[in-house]
Design a protein around this motif. Structure first.
Motif, PDB file in Angstrom:
ATOM      1  N   LEU A 157       5.600  10.055  -5.860  1.00 55.99           N
ATOM      2  CA  LEU A 157       5.260   9.982  -4.504  1.00 55.99           C
ATOM      3  C   LEU A 157       6.471   9.974  -3.563  1.00 55.99           C
ATOM      4  N   SER A 184       1.061   4.329  -0.727  1.00 58.15           N
ATOM      5  CA  SER A 184       1.164   5.822  -0.513  1.00 58.15           C
ATOM      6  C   SER A 184       1.548   5.912   1.282  1.00 58.15           C
ATOM      7  N   TYR A 219       5.503   4.804  -8.523  1.00 60.03           N
ATOM      8  CA  TYR A 219       5.526   5.739  -7.410  1.00 60.03           C
ATOM      9  C   TYR A 219       6.585   6.686  -6.970  1.00 60.03           C
TER      10      TYR A 219
END
Length: 423
Positions: free
Chosen positions: A343, A313, A340
């Motif tokens: 994200l 992240s 991800y």
């Protein structure tokens, strides 16, 4: 290969089909000539398909369990990692052997395997568990097909169940990571730093040596077996250089000054000075990480492995590319996108951050009054000896949680106890 009329001792007639299988002469008798002719045609057809098809007429071969013991285990499973072998063995014993272990390899047809899978689903076995069982079966049956014991791998023709829903990876912010670290002794706090700010896997952390810690990078070149012995990492190239964030470099330098570690010394050995085994790791999770997670009211599903998501992240929030993040984590870019993607979309229109500054700011933003109190702090707040706190906890009158050998309490739990002599 032909049909022969045979006169039996009782005077009746039967018909015998004879054919050659490799170096052996085979035969089979039938009461009716049309059955013998049909069998003769089948032998001819299978001979055209190849030797394996002819062999299947007479040789049933070993059972699934026999094949695993005599062929698959010594020829294939011996090359698997110890943890994988244990997982396969447990999966086979629970979800495969009771239903399929006694069957001959030839009897493991697409229909039989489809029926096994449906039975497992009706018994409330989760799709993810069935997928693990299918992986074991596929490995064994592929090996049997490559050894020409069966014509092909039938599990490939059985449609897999729909996968269970899985929530997207949740990355803990540096502010949360620092709250965890604030509760822990130096060794445990440094372990949390390495997991959250370098993205190493737990097995890689257990195998980390001081010689792997550079000025600006962390060399990840080995993992650890369940018994603590070094092994290759899951990274395709077997080794990767991970960016060493400045706060993590400081944490490791402080820990190194305490331990005097150097060169081939492990960064996080046990108190006995030995490599951490998987048993030691599980003990650390239960004694340190889980109590800290509960104390901070983090989701129960949060595991030490998930701290790896925090590093990913931070990199994505810095604006790093998918390929860069994948290289840092040691896996495929496609897996990075799948894990991800949410994200990446979340950070797409935001200003990029600086990971070092985010961590440094999180460390400086800790409130003056901690969310949890040590036994000493609680005793000072109540104006009583520390032993009073332990006595109240032993009596079940005071909630407290033990993290890494230390006792912690919530300030609000002290409200009923305003004086040393309370009732």
């Amino acid at each position: 290969m032909s049909v022969h009329r045979v006169l039996r001792k009782d005077g009746d007639t039967s018909y015998e089909v004879r054919w050659r299988e490799g170096t052996r002469q085979r035969s089979r008798r039938f009461e009716l000539k049309r059955d013998a002719d049909a069998w003769d045609r089948e032998v001819t057809r299978r001979r055209q398909l190849g030797p394996l098809a002819v062999q299947q007429l007479t040789v049933k071969g070993p059972t699934l369990s026999d094949w695993i013991v005599t062929r698959w285990s010594p020829e294939h499973a011996s090359n698997l990692e110890q943890k994988t072998r244990t997982l396969y063995a447990n999966t086979y014993a629970v979800h495969i052997e009771p239903w399929l272990g006694h069957l001959k390899l030839q009897e493991l047809t697409v229909g039989r395997l489809r029926e096994w899978q449906a039975d497992r689903l009706r018994d409330s076995v989760t799709p993810n568990t069935i997928m693990k069982a299918r992986t074991v079966l596929s490995s064994v049956l592929r090996h049997a097909a490559e050894s020409e014991a069966i014509a092909g791998n039938p599990i490939l023709l059985v449609r897999p169940p729909k996968a269970d829903h899985r929530d997207q990876a949740v990355a803990l912010a540096p502010s949360t990571i620092e709250k965890i670290r604030a509760l822990l002794p130096d060794r445990d706090a440094t372990m949390i730093s390495v997991l959250a700010y370098s993205g190493v896997r737990p097995g890689e952390l257990r195998a980390l040596r001081w010689g792997d810690v550079g000025q600006t990078t962390l060399l990840v070149q080995r993992g650890a077996d369940p018994d603590g012995k070094p092994k290759a990492t899951k990274t395709v190239r077997g080794v990767r250089n991970v960016r060493l964030l400045a706060p993590l470099a400081g944490d490791l330098a402080a820990w190194r000054a305490q331990t005097g570690g150097r060169g081939s010394d492990l960064v996080f050995p046990t108190k006995r000075g030995t490599p951490m085994t998987e048993k030691d790791w599980n003990n650390w999770r239960g004694r340190v990480f889980r109590p800290a997670r509960r104390a901070l009211e983090l989701p129960d599903a949060t595991k030490p492995y998930d701290l790896r998501h925090s590093f990913a992240s931070l990199l994505l929030a810095e604006g790093r590319t998918v390929h860069y993040v994948a290289e840092q984590l040691g896996h495929d870019p496609t897996l990075t996108l799948n894990t991800y993607g949410h994200l990446i979309a979340e950070y797409a229109d935001r200003l990029n951050i600086n990971a070092d500054e985010e961590i440094t700011n999180a460390r400086g933003d800790q409130p003056d009054r901690p969310t949890l109190l040590t036994a000493d702090q609680a005793a000072a707040q109540l104006g009583c000896p520390r032993q009073r706190i332990y006595d109240l906890r032993a009596q079940g009158r005071l909630n407290a949680i033990r993290i890494a050998g230390r006792l912690y309490l919530r300030p609000q739990d002290l409200d009923p106890f305003t004086a040393p002599g309370d009732a």
